[in-house]
Each structure stands twice: as structure tokens, then as C-alpha cells.
Design an enzyme around this catalytic site. Structure first.
Site, PDB file in Angstrom:
ATOM      1  N   ARG A  96       0.815  -1.212   0.000  1.00  0.00           N
ATOM      2  CA  ARG A  96       0.000   0.000   0.000  1.00  0.00           C
ATOM      3  C   ARG A  96       0.848   1.261   0.000  1.00  0.00           C
ATOM      4  NH1 ARG A  96      -2.944   2.088  -2.639  1.00  0.00           N
ATOM      5  NH2 ARG A  96      -4.008   0.098  -2.662  1.00  0.00           N
ATOM      6  N   LYS A 131       1.904  25.241  -4.592  1.00  0.00           N
ATOM      7  CA  LYS A 131       0.665  24.646  -4.074  1.00  0.00           C
ATOM      8  C   LYS A 131       0.787  23.129  -4.081  1.00  0.00           C
ATOM      9  CE  LYS A 131      -2.007  28.597  -5.702  1.00  0.00           C
ATOM     10  NZ  LYS A 131      -3.037  29.111  -6.644  1.00  0.00           N
ATOM     11  N   LYS A 163       4.656  40.270  -4.860  1.00  0.00           N
ATOM     12  CA  LYS A 163       3.255  40.284  -5.296  1.00  0.00           C
ATOM     13  C   LYS A 163       2.567  41.580  -4.871  1.00  0.00           C
ATOM     14  CE  LYS A 163       2.645  35.300  -5.515  1.00  0.00           C
ATOM     15  NZ  LYS A 163       1.728  34.176  -5.285  1.00  0.00           N
ATOM     16  N   GLU A 195       5.138  40.861  -9.770  1.00  0.00           N
ATOM     17  CA  GLU A 195       3.781  40.581 -10.235  1.00  0.00           C
ATOM     18  C   GLU A 195       3.111  41.859 -10.719  1.00  0.00           C
ATOM     19  OE1 GLU A 195       0.550  37.977  -8.180  1.00  0.00           O
ATOM     20  OE2 GLU A 195       0.170  40.048  -7.586  1.00  0.00           O
ATOM     21  N   ASP A 217      -0.581  38.589 -14.003  1.00  0.00           N
ATOM     22  CA  ASP A 217      -1.611  37.932 -13.193  1.00  0.00           C
ATOM     23  C   ASP A 217      -3.016  38.247 -13.685  1.00  0.00           C
ATOM     24  OD1 ASP A 217      -2.487  36.360 -10.952  1.00  0.00           O
ATOM     25  OD2 ASP A 217      -3.038  38.229  -9.959  1.00  0.00           O
TER      26      ASP A 217
END
Length: 282
Positions: A96, A131, A163, A195, A217
Site C-alpha cells: 500500500r 501549491k 506580489k 507581479e 496575473d
């Protein structure tokens, strides 16, 4: 194998095995030997095989583990990607955890390939993001590469990403230039990305020295095309982000941007269906 990956494998085995695999210990004879094949049951791109191999060898170093394909290979239903021979107890105990790594990472590679395939006829490269699953970043970024994508920064330490620049820019481009120059002096190997969500910001940032990338963006395709025109044949690389999916990625790539970053490569990947098929040894 990266130290972080070793730790992750150890943790995964501890949480699954605990004080011991009671089913294998009590219901599978110690002397029993088996051969098993890792079998793909869907269409996709394989990744994580060396990690899965390492899991089997961690559980029992005497197991014979043979990779039948390589990470990054296209696979289909019925493809055998690994052969494992040895103790039946060890095979069942490791099964597993090994599959969890292979399924998850193959899912990321497959998701990445679906985006890469759509922009293959352009110069644009598909990037991942931060992410990622906590603790899995190195592995998931490896899987992105297996799927044909490129890695964005690994963390907060290897690229400055400034940003919400409409707020920063209000303090003045001169102050931004001072910060960029200082960072380049202190950490010359760290890249700098700014950004922008408006074209006037792009124009301002193109006047700064030392900028490696401009993140565009949530801009429309028409705005992206204009930004590419403004940059011309030299200057910072341009990265598009926001609103990227399988329906929009080709059009975004056709604007001429250098990169498209896609968080979904890791945060929305679906595990590839892979199982372990046991074969009796004569």
C-alpha cells in the site's frame, strides 16, 4: 534519494505498519515466496517508481525489484511497470505504501502532461507552483518534470516573488530598484520576479534593472499579447498566471508568453489507478 524523501518514506511506513503487519504475520507463511507486478489500470504518465522501489527495499532489502519502464513514460491499461520478487509477507506489507507514492506522483505527471500536450506547438513552458502537498514538494515537482513540465521556485529562498505590486510601486520605482540591487548583491543566485496585473505596471517594471521575470496575473489574452509586444526581443521572461485550465491554456500560450504557471498540476491531480498483481511462484 533526498534526505527529505527518506524521512517521508520512513514516516509513511511507520504510520501504516505501526507495531507490525498482523495480517501478513499471522496469515501468510514466513517461507512463502511470491512475484508481483505493479500494474497500471488507466492511461497516463508514470512517475515515482524509484520511490516505490525504495519502499519495497526498506521493508525487506532482500526483495528483488525490477523497473520495467521509466518515469515519464506513457502507459496504458495493462502496462506492467515494476516486478517484485521475494518474501510474500514483505510484499504485502510494503504494497500500500509503495502504491500510494506511485499513484499520487503518476497522477501529478499525468495532469502535467495533459497541459504540456496542448502547448507543445508553442514556445511556452508549463510551470508548477508552491501549491503542493506539505512534505511532498520535492517529489511532486519531480513528477511535474516527468510529465514534461518545468519547476517554478522550490520555496521562498530561491526566488523573490514580489506580489501585489500596485501597493509596492506606490512607494516608488526608485525604492524598488534599491531593493532589487541590494538583493542581487547579497544573493546573486536568487532570481527576482515582480507581479503585475496592469499593463502600466509592466511598463514600469521593464525600466528596472535586475528583474528576471514578470508575472502577468489574471490578464486577458489581449493584455498578454500587449505585454509580450512591450517586452520585445529582450528583457525579463514573462509568466502568465490565473484562469488557467485545459480549455484556456492553448490560447494563453499563443499570446507568446514564456511560461504559464498552473497550480492544478499538484493541488488538483487525481491519482493514477495502479495495483499490485500477485503471481504464484512455481
Amino acid at each position: 534519494m533526498q534526505a527529505e524523501v527518506e524521512q517521508l518514506i520512513d514516516m509513511a511506513l511507520r504510520e501504516d505498519i505501526g507495531e507490525g503487519d498482523v495480517t501478513a504475520q499471522y496469515f501468510v507463511p514466513r517461507e512463502k515466496q511470491s512475484r508481483a507486478y505493479m500494474l497500471v489500470k488507466d492511461v497516463g504518465v508514470i512517475a515515482g517508481l524509484e520511490v516505490a522501489q525504495h519502499v519495497f527495499k526498506k521493508v525487506d532489502p532482500s526483495l528483488s525489484v525490477k523497473l520495467l519502464v521509466n518515469d515519464g513514460d506513457r502507459v496504458t491499461h495493462g502496462t506492467r511497470v515494476m516486478e517484485i520478487t521475494g518474501s510474500s509477507q514483505a510484499l504485502l506489507t510494503a504494497e500500500r505504501t509503495a502504491l500510494n507514492f506511485a499513484q499520487r506522483l503518476s497522477g501529478v505527471a499525468t495532469k502535467t502532461a495533459s497541459f504540456v500536450d496542448l502547448v507543445r506547438d508553442t514556445k511556452t513552458k508549463i510551470l508548477d507552483t508552491r501549491k503542493t502537498t506539505p512534505g511532498w514538494r520535492w517529489l511532486e515537482k519531480m513528477a511535474v518534470r516527468a510529465g514534461g513540465g518545468k519547476n517554478h521556485r522550490m520555496g521562498l529562498y530561491d526566488r523573490a516573488m514580489v506580489k501585489d505590486n500596485h501597493l509596492v510601486a506606490e512607494s516608488g520605482l526608485q525604492e524598488m530598484q534599491v531593493a532589487i540591487t541590494q538583493l542581487k548583491q547579497d544573493k546573486p543566485n536568487v532570481e527576482i520576479e515582480l507581479e503585475a496585473d496592469r499593463l502600466d505596471q509592466v511598463a514600469d517594471f521593464l525600466t528596472l534593472r535586475g528583474v528576471d521575470y514578470i508575472l502577468l496575473d489574471n490578464m486577458s489574452n489581449a493584455m498578454l499579447e500587449k505585454a509580450v509586444e512591450m517586452r520585445g526581443g529582450s528583457g525579463p521572461k514573462l509568466e502568465a498566471s490565473g484562469g488557467v485550465n485545459l480549455s484556456t491554456v492553448e490560447g494563453i500560450a499563443e499570446t507568446g508568453v514564456d511560461f504559464i504557471s498552473v497550480g492544478a498540476l499538484t493541488h488538483s491531480a487525481v491519482a493514477l489507478d495502479i495495483s499490485l498483481e500477485f503471481v504464484e511462484l512455481a
